[in-house]
Write a protein that holds these residues in place. Structure first.
Motif, PDB file in Angstrom:
ATOM      1  N   GLY A  18       0.817  -1.213   0.000  1.00  0.00           N
ATOM      2  CA  GLY A  18       0.000   0.000   0.000  1.00  0.00           C
ATOM      3  C   GLY A  18       0.844   1.253   0.000  1.00  0.00           C
ATOM      4  O   GLY A  18       0.323   2.363   0.081  1.00  0.00           O
ATOM      5  N   VAL A  19       2.163   1.062  -0.085  1.00  0.00           N
ATOM      6  CA  VAL A  19       3.103   2.182  -0.142  1.00  0.00           C
ATOM      7  C   VAL A  19       4.088   1.920  -1.274  1.00  0.00           C
ATOM      8  O   VAL A  19       4.152   0.815  -1.828  1.00  0.00           O
ATOM      9  N   TYR A  20       4.846   2.949  -1.607  1.00  0.00           N
ATOM     10  CA  TYR A  20       5.922   2.783  -2.587  1.00  0.00           C
ATOM     11  C   TYR A  20       7.057   3.719  -2.205  1.00  0.00           C
ATOM     12  O   TYR A  20       7.040   4.310  -1.111  1.00  0.00           O
ATOM     13  N   TRP A  21       8.048   3.861  -3.077  1.00  0.00           N
ATOM     14  CA  TRP A  21       9.249   4.585  -2.695  1.00  0.00           C
ATOM     15  C   TRP A  21       9.783   5.423  -3.854  1.00  0.00           C
ATOM     16  O   TRP A  21       9.507   5.154  -5.022  1.00  0.00           O
ATOM     17  N   THR A  22      10.552   6.425  -3.487  1.00  0.00           N
ATOM     18  CA  THR A  22      11.375   7.149  -4.454  1.00  0.00           C
ATOM     19  C   THR A  22      12.702   6.415  -4.571  1.00  0.00           C
ATOM     20  O   THR A  22      13.267   5.982  -3.559  1.00  0.00           O
ATOM     21  N   MET A  23      13.187   6.278  -5.789  1.00  0.00           N
ATOM     22  CA  MET A  23      14.573   5.823  -5.955  1.00  0.00           C
ATOM     23  C   MET A  23      15.352   6.956  -6.610  1.00  0.00           C
ATOM     24  O   MET A  23      14.843   7.652  -7.494  1.00  0.00           O
ATOM     25  N   ILE A  24      16.551   7.172  -6.126  1.00  0.00           N
ATOM     26  CA  ILE A  24      17.466   8.101  -6.780  1.00  0.00           C
ATOM     27  C   ILE A  24      18.463   7.248  -7.546  1.00  0.00           C
ATOM     28  O   ILE A  24      19.102   6.350  -6.974  1.00  0.00           O
ATOM     29  N   VAL A  25      18.541   7.496  -8.848  1.00  0.00           N
ATOM     30  CA  VAL A  25      19.390   6.670  -9.709  1.00  0.00           C
ATOM     31  C   VAL A  25      20.531   7.498 -10.289  1.00  0.00           C
ATOM     32  O   VAL A  25      20.402   8.712 -10.497  1.00  0.00           O
ATOM     33  N   VAL A  26      21.634   6.810 -10.544  1.00  0.00           N
ATOM     34  CA  VAL A  26      22.823   7.430 -11.133  1.00  0.00           C
ATOM     35  C   VAL A  26      23.396   6.462 -12.162  1.00  0.00           C
ATOM     36  O   VAL A  26      22.984   5.291 -12.240  1.00  0.00           O
ATOM     37  N   ALA A  27      24.327   6.931 -12.941  1.00  0.00           N
ATOM     38  CA  ALA A  27      25.007   6.041 -13.886  1.00  0.00           C
ATOM     39  C   ALA A  27      25.786   4.985 -13.104  1.00  0.00           C
ATOM     40  O   ALA A  27      26.436   5.289 -12.096  1.00  0.00           O
ATOM     41  N   LEU A  39      25.275  18.659  -8.799  1.00  0.00           N
ATOM     42  CA  LEU A  39      25.153  17.870 -10.026  1.00  0.00           C
ATOM     43  C   LEU A  39      23.796  18.091 -10.701  1.00  0.00           C
ATOM     44  O   LEU A  39      22.849  18.589 -10.102  1.00  0.00           O
ATOM     45  N   ARG A  40      23.716  17.679 -11.957  1.00  0.00           N
ATOM     46  CA  ARG A  40      22.496  17.863 -12.758  1.00  0.00           C
ATOM     47  C   ARG A  40      21.422  16.863 -12.323  1.00  0.00           C
ATOM     48  O   ARG A  40      21.681  15.666 -12.253  1.00  0.00           O
ATOM     49  N   PHE A  41      20.224  17.392 -12.088  1.00  0.00           N
ATOM     50  CA  PHE A  41      19.130  16.608 -11.517  1.00  0.00           C
ATOM     51  C   PHE A  41      17.953  16.551 -12.490  1.00  0.00           C
ATOM     52  O   PHE A  41      17.439  17.583 -12.914  1.00  0.00           O
ATOM     53  N   ALA A  42      17.530  15.332 -12.852  1.00  0.00           N
ATOM     54  CA  ALA A  42      16.347  15.146 -13.702  1.00  0.00           C
ATOM     55  C   ALA A  42      15.202  14.616 -12.846  1.00  0.00           C
ATOM     56  O   ALA A  42      15.395  13.710 -12.034  1.00  0.00           O
ATOM     57  N   PHE A  43      14.021  15.189 -13.034  1.00  0.00           N
ATOM     58  CA  PHE A  43      12.846  14.738 -12.297  1.00  0.00           C
ATOM     59  C   PHE A  43      11.653  14.693 -13.251  1.00  0.00           C
ATOM     60  O   PHE A  43      11.629  15.390 -14.274  1.00  0.00           O
ATOM     61  N   PRO A  44      10.645  13.881 -12.943  1.00  0.00           N
ATOM     62  CA  PRO A  44       9.522  13.706 -13.875  1.00  0.00           C
ATOM     63  C   PRO A  44       8.667  14.953 -14.060  1.00  0.00           C
ATOM     64  O   PRO A  44       8.386  15.383 -15.178  1.00  0.00           O
ATOM     65  N   ASP A  45       8.213  15.526 -12.942  1.00  0.00           N
ATOM     66  CA  ASP A  45       7.295  16.663 -12.958  1.00  0.00           C
ATOM     67  C   ASP A  45       7.340  17.281 -11.570  1.00  0.00           C
ATOM     68  O   ASP A  45       7.460  16.563 -10.574  1.00  0.00           O
ATOM     69  N   ALA A  46       7.215  18.588 -11.499  1.00  0.00           N
ATOM     70  CA  ALA A  46       7.287  19.259 -10.198  1.00  0.00           C
ATOM     71  C   ALA A  46       6.109  18.906  -9.296  1.00  0.00           C
ATOM     72  O   ALA A  46       6.134  19.204  -8.103  1.00  0.00           O
ATOM     73  N   GLY A  47       5.077  18.275  -9.855  1.00  0.00           N
ATOM     74  CA  GLY A  47       3.934  17.857  -9.050  1.00  0.00           C
ATOM     75  C   GLY A  47       3.981  16.399  -8.649  1.00  0.00           C
ATOM     76  O   GLY A  47       3.040  15.889  -8.042  1.00  0.00           O
ATOM     77  N   SER A  48       5.071  15.709  -8.969  1.00  0.00           N
ATOM     78  CA  SER A  48       5.191  14.285  -8.658  1.00  0.00           C
ATOM     79  C   SER A  48       5.615  14.084  -7.205  1.00  0.00           C
ATOM     80  O   SER A  48       6.527  14.751  -6.711  1.00  0.00           O
ATOM     81  N   TYR A  62       9.536  14.275  -7.208  1.00  0.00           N
ATOM     82  CA  TYR A  62       9.992  15.635  -6.890  1.00  0.00           C
ATOM     83  C   TYR A  62       9.864  15.991  -5.407  1.00  0.00           C
ATOM     84  O   TYR A  62      10.850  16.330  -4.761  1.00  0.00           O
ATOM     85  N   LEU A  63       8.644  15.913  -4.859  1.00  0.00           N
ATOM     86  CA  LEU A  63       8.453  16.356  -3.472  1.00  0.00           C
ATOM     87  C   LEU A  63       9.355  15.602  -2.504  1.00  0.00           C
ATOM     88  O   LEU A  63      10.120  16.208  -1.746  1.00  0.00           O
ATOM     89  N   VAL A  64       9.266  14.278  -2.515  1.00  0.00           N
ATOM     90  CA  VAL A  64      10.045  13.474  -1.567  1.00  0.00           C
ATOM     91  C   VAL A  64      11.553  13.606  -1.808  1.00  0.00           C
ATOM     92  O   VAL A  64      12.314  13.837  -0.860  1.00  0.00           O
ATOM     93  N   PRO A  65      12.031  13.474  -3.055  1.00  0.00           N
ATOM     94  CA  PRO A  65      13.483  13.623  -3.238  1.00  0.00           C
ATOM     95  C   PRO A  65      14.007  15.010  -2.887  1.00  0.00           C
ATOM     96  O   PRO A  65      15.136  15.140  -2.399  1.00  0.00           O
ATOM     97  N   ALA A  86      15.316  11.203 -10.052  1.00  0.00           N
ATOM     98  CA  ALA A  86      14.384  10.613  -9.090  1.00  0.00           C
ATOM     99  C   ALA A  86      13.212  10.025  -9.862  1.00  0.00           C
ATOM    100  O   ALA A  86      12.733  10.627 -10.833  1.00  0.00           O
ATOM    101  N   ALA A  87      12.763   8.860  -9.435  1.00  0.00           N
ATOM    102  CA  ALA A  87      11.630   8.199 -10.085  1.00  0.00           C
ATOM    103  C   ALA A  87      11.030   7.205  -9.093  1.00  0.00           C
ATOM    104  O   ALA A  87      11.572   6.987  -8.002  1.00  0.00           O
ATOM    105  N   PHE A  88       9.906   6.597  -9.479  1.00  0.00           N
ATOM    106  CA  PHE A  88       9.244   5.670  -8.557  1.00  0.00           C
ATOM    107  C   PHE A  88      10.006   4.349  -8.480  1.00  0.00           C
ATOM    108  O   PHE A  88      10.645   3.908  -9.435  1.00  0.00           O
ATOM    109  N   TYR A  89       9.914   3.735  -7.309  1.00  0.00           N
ATOM    110  CA  TYR A  89      10.475   2.398  -7.129  1.00  0.00           C
ATOM    111  C   TYR A  89       9.384   1.447  -6.676  1.00  0.00           C
ATOM    112  O   TYR A  89       8.691   1.689  -5.682  1.00  0.00           O
ATOM    113  N   SER A  90       9.226   0.366  -7.417  1.00  0.00           N
ATOM    114  CA  SER A  90       8.410  -0.776  -7.004  1.00  0.00           C
ATOM    115  C   SER A  90       9.349  -1.969  -6.925  1.00  0.00           C
ATOM    116  O   SER A  90      10.206  -2.150  -7.806  1.00  0.00           O
ATOM    117  N   PRO A  91       9.240  -2.797  -5.894  1.00  0.00           N
ATOM    118  CA  PRO A  91      10.188  -3.906  -5.725  1.00  0.00           C
ATOM    119  C   PRO A  91      10.133  -4.906  -6.874  1.00  0.00           C
ATOM    120  O   PRO A  91       9.085  -5.119  -7.490  1.00  0.00           O
TER     121      PRO A  91
END
Length: 368
Positions: free
Chosen positions: A147-156, A170-179, A183-186, A222-227
């Motif tokens: 019933g929950v999920y997570w933010t993952m921060i990914v790098v090369a 460093l340069r940061f890519a995010f999906p949308d400022a409303g995500s 965005y909010l959590v990271p 930053a993007a969503f993480y599902s196991p």
């Protein structure tokens, strides 16, 4: 004739004249007769009969189903239509699938059309919409029992970044400022670590944010993480486990129909899997640096003035639809939102997100 006699005679003549004058009838006074104006009666026009407004849920006034553009819009529209048809068959109501241009636009549309909108919005968007105009949560997503999920921060994978503190400047890519997870959590995580990103890139979706790291446009994203899903007989992922698949990442490949990204039987389900067809080696090129604390799952919410009777019909129909095979080609598709099911949600479950919103100072205006 003496003087006395003449005086008496004149006196009598004058007196007689005065008496005769006084007795004469007075000349009639001329009255000015004014004729009263004739009142003109005007007949008021009969108002034209007005047609009743089309009923909400009719073909002339469909219910708008809004989806935030977190993944490919074509995938959303295709899967959304599957759901709309199922709900139509169950309720007789008509639905229109809409993918606004941003998370903020989704919130604004709900508040602008409070009686005929329902939306699949993340926790962050729900909290903002609830605060702005009273949007009300109905269901939350369930993803493979979570019933929950997570933010993952990914790098090369070949980068020398080993901690969140290494991301400073460093340069940061995010999906949308409303995500929420994108965005909010990271942003809160970065602030707590004292990290100030350099250039920021709003990528337009979770897959696009991961792609920016893969192509070198960004240093981290930053993007969503599902196991990951374990093969039959293997242990499932648990909190505290490594978020990466527990096998050789160089053995990851697409299955026969390219619908899954598998690593020796372990299925990748985080945002990297959404670019698997374009970059089948994404797991070997992009690694997970860290995960966030638990985030309440995305919501199905209704406009603040949505008719209660219609809402109850839709909730019942959606619950039934979630138990069908067609669900897997709609909201349940891993290329769509990856909801394996739904559960009843309450507003209080999103108080954690409210706290983050306050701490970050984020408002709807700041997302535009």
């Amino acid at each position: 004739m003496n003087k006395r006699y003449m005086f008496v005679l004149l006196t009598l003549i004058v007196t007689s004249a005065m008496i005769l004058s006084a007795c004469a009838p007075a000349a009639p006074a001329t009255e000015a007769m004014t004729e009263a104006p004739t009142e003109v009666m005007t007949e008021e026009p009969t108002p034209e009969p007005t047609e009743a407004a089309p009923a909400i849920g009719s073909p002339e006034h469909p219910i708008k189903v809004l989806f935030v553009p977190s993944v490919d819009a074509n995938v959303i529209v295709t899967g959304g239509e599957v759901m709309a048809e199922a709900l139509n068959e169950a309720t007789g109501l008509t639905f229109e699938v809409v993918v606004p241009t941003s998370y903020a636009a989704t919130i604004e549309e709900m508040c602008a059309s409070p009686d005929d909108t329902m939306a699949f919005i993340p926790a962050f968007g729900y909290v903002l919409a609830n605060d702005l105009c009273g949007v009300d949560v109905s269901f939350k997503a369930v993803r493979r029992g979570w019933g929950v999920y997570w933010t993952m921060i990914v790098v090369a994978r070949d980068s020398e970044i080993n901690s969140i503190e290494d991301l400073d400047g460093l340069r940061f890519a995010f999906p949308d400022a409303g995500s929420t997870s994108g965005y909010l959590v990271p942003k809160v995580m970065l602030n707590e670590a004292g990290v100030v990103p350099g250039e920021e890139l709003e990528a337009g979706g979770h897959p696009q944010a991961v792609r920016a790291v893969y192509t070198g446009e960004a240093d981290f994203a930053a993007a969503f993480y599902s196991p990951w899903a374990a093969p039959e007989g293997a242990d499932a992922w648990a909190l505290g486990d490594d978020p990466e698949v527990p096998v050789d990442i160089n053995n990851c490949a697409l299955n026969e129909d390219a619908s899954q990204l598998l690593c020796e039987g372990y299925r990748v389900l985080d945002a990297r899997a959404n670019i698997r067809e374009e970059f089948p080696d994404v797991v070997s090129k992009v690694r997970i640096l860290t995960l966030s604390p638990d985030i309440p799952n995305d919501t199905l919410s209704f406009g603040p003035e949505f008719p209660a009777e219609l809402r109850a019909q839709i909730e019942q129909a959606l619950s039934a639809f979630a138990e069908t095979e067609a669900w897997g080609t709609s909201l349940g598709s891993e290329d769509f939102y990856g909801w394996s099911g739904i559960d009843v949600a309450t507003d209080a479950e999103y108080d954690f997100i409210r706290k983050l919103v306050v701490e970050s100072g984020t408002t709807l205006e700041s997302l535009r």
